[in-house]
Write a protein that holds these residues in place. Structure first.
Motif, mmCIF file in Angstrom:
data_model
loop_
_atom_site.group_PDB
_atom_site.id
_atom_site.type_symbol
_atom_site.label_atom_id
_atom_site.label_comp_id
_atom_site.label_asym_id
_atom_site.label_seq_id
_atom_site.Cartn_x
_atom_site.Cartn_y
_atom_site.Cartn_z
ATOM 1 N N THR A 227 0.817 -1.221 0.000
ATOM 2 C CA THR A 227 0.000 0.000 0.000
ATOM 3 C C THR A 227 0.844 1.263 0.000
ATOM 4 N N GLY A 228 2.117 1.125 0.401
ATOM 5 C CA GLY A 228 2.975 2.300 0.496
ATOM 6 C C GLY A 228 2.654 3.166 1.686
ATOM 7 N N LYS A 229 1.998 2.587 2.695
ATOM 8 C CA LYS A 229 1.605 3.348 3.877
ATOM 9 C C LYS A 229 2.046 2.624 5.151
ATOM 10 N N GLN A 399 8.822 6.978 12.728
ATOM 11 C CA GLN A 399 8.944 8.295 13.361
ATOM 12 C C GLN A 399 7.970 8.537 14.518
ATOM 13 N N PRO A 400 6.680 8.198 14.392
ATOM 14 C CA PRO A 400 5.757 8.518 15.491
ATOM 15 C C PRO A 400 5.689 7.468 16.585
ATOM 16 N N VAL A 425 1.051 10.870 10.885
ATOM 17 C CA VAL A 425 2.432 11.359 10.914
ATOM 18 C C VAL A 425 3.331 10.475 10.041
ATOM 19 N N ALA A 426 3.162 9.158 10.171
ATOM 20 C CA ALA A 426 4.002 8.240 9.408
ATOM 21 C C ALA A 426 3.759 8.364 7.907
ATOM 22 N N ASP A 427 2.497 8.424 7.504
ATOM 23 C CA ASP A 427 2.192 8.516 6.071
ATOM 24 C C ASP A 427 2.741 9.809 5.465
ATOM 25 N N LYS A 428 2.677 10.887 6.235
ATOM 26 C CA LYS A 428 3.235 12.152 5.750
ATOM 27 C C LYS A 428 4.752 12.028 5.580
#
Length: 436
Positions: A227-229, A399-400, A425-428
């Motif tokens: 999914t790339g997420k 990161q989060p 936060v991670a997806d960004k």
């Protein structure tokens, strides 16, 4: 006698003919495997070796051993613990090491992106080096970092975890000691019996310890390459992990105003009764001098993943493609991964990366005070293979994580909100990496 001589003569004649005929048959050459060129390890050279730990630990585990084996080779430690930033600084300064000792196979992705990865496959094939001697999971996790079958490192040391417990506190409060094979919920319930305030001192029965253990035992990947997420909202195991984490902190008396991974309340203050932590014993044994009376059991596991330990997190050894001494470096790597050195590592408390049972049986033998501890706890659970981690997307998804754990553990957010915020936060962060 005459007939015997005649028979022998005929045999000799036929043998001579066959030899001559064989020499003249060009279509059937005799293949002779070329000998491996000898590596001269007697020349005085300096090998720069990236250091994963303190200089003292490096000297004990690598420096003095390599010098004893190869007296003319000078080993110069460079760096102090791997981060992408400090490696970039070394590259910019033109101080790229010849060899690397790095703590986690996941760091290979950074090594590749910096142009510092070297495939060992040809050397392994040439020398018929036996990879089957390594622990299967540790080797597989290193192999997972290759895209086309490359092997960029040799496993060297594996990770294990145990749950330390303070025997004096359990004796003081007349509560039975923990046991091998407990679940996290059982550890939390036992911790409730130990949590109290007495003579103005607040005691915590259970501290969650190292936060990564909870997702490692499930083999959860923070990043979904399909999914790339990030997976905080899509993988239901994250909700289970966060529920445990919330229970661990809210059930142990007052909710702390600050939480972090910290062994000092157990090891120094002696106000924590149980602590899951890495099976790295030197600091805990040193704390015995200040009155810490401890033992250990296997690290607890989720009820639906009993027997599953943490990631083997193989400490690894690599060669730089920029090194002028690749052949010498390969000889050093083979020596450090030998049965001899792996067994010596085990004796000072570092779980070996090889299958050799004799090495495991000697675990901690050279550490004073280890003989009285429950040593089977170290190898009680089997390591859990982790998803392949490649590129910077995993780092972005991570990161989060710490903020999410703190928000839930300190009661600042409910689980649903914390997971949703972590996902955002991670997806960004992942998108920012893709946009570079």
């Amino acid at each position: 006698m005459k007939s015997n001589i005649s028979a022998l003569g005929k045999l000799a004649f036929m043998t001579m003919l066959s030899v001559v005929a064989g020499c003249g048959t060009a279509s059937q050459p005799v293949e002779v495997e070329p000998a491996k060129p000898a590596v001269d390890m007697t020349q005085p050279i300096t090998i720069k070796f990236f250091n994963n730990a303190s200089n003292e630990i490096f000297e004990e585990e690598i420096g003095k051993r390599v010098r004893a084996k190869f007296p003319n080779i000078k080993i110069e430690p460079v760096g102090n613990g791997f981060t992408r930033t400090n490696m970039e600084k070394l590259v910019a300064a033109g101080e790229v090491p010849d060899l690397f000792w790095i703590g986690f196979q996941e760091n290979i992705s950074d090594i590749k992106q910096l142009g510092l990865s070297f495939d060992l496959a040809e050397l392994i094939k040439r020398d018929k080096y036996d990879l089957n001697r390594f622990e299967d999971i540790a080797l597989q996790m290193v192999k997972n970092q290759g895209d086309k079958g490359e092997l960029f490192a040799l496993p060297w040391q594996t990770a294990s975890a145990v749950m330390f417990y303070n025997k004096d506190l359990f004796d003081k409060f007349a509560v039975p000691y923990p046991k091998d094979g407990m679940t996290w919920q059982e550890a939390i319930e036992l911790g409730k019996k130990m949590s109290r305030t007495e003579n103005g001192v607040e005691y915590k029965g259970f501290d969650p310890g190292r936060w990564s253990y909870y997702y490692q035992q499930y083999g959860v990947n923070m990043y979904d390459p399909v999914t790339g997420k990030a997976t905080y909202m899509s993988d239901p195991k994250w909700r289970t992990i966060m529920q445990f984490f919330q229970d661990a902190y809210t059930s142990q008396g007052t909710i702390p105003a600050k939480i972090q991974e910290n062994r000092n309340p157990f090891m120094v203050d002696k106000t924590v009764a149980m602590l899951p932590w890495a099976a790295y014993f030197q600091p805990f044994l040193a704390a015995k001098d200040t009155g810490l009376n401890f033992d250990m059991v296997s690290v607890p596991t989720p009820p639906d993943a009993k027997g599953q330990g943490i990631s083997p997190a193989a400490s690894i050894l690599l060669i730089s493609p920029l090194s002028k001494y690749k052949e010498q470096g390969w000889e050093i790597l083979k020596f450090l991964a030998s049965d001899e050195v792996e067994t010596a590592n085990s004796r000072i408390g570092f779980p070996p990366a090889i299958k050799l049972q004799a090495a495991k049986d000697q675990f901690g033998a050279d550490l004073p005070g280890m003989q009285s501890l429950n040593m089977k706890a170290v190898f009680y659970n089997k390591p859990t293979v982790q998803p392949a981690v490649k590129g910077e997307y995993q780092s972005a998804a991570f990161q989060p994580f710490t903020q999410m754990m703190q928000d839930v553990g300190m009661g600042r957010k409910d689980i649903n909100t914390a997971l949703r915020d972590a996902q955002d936060v991670a997806d960004k962060a992942i998108q920012e990496v893709k946009a570079r």
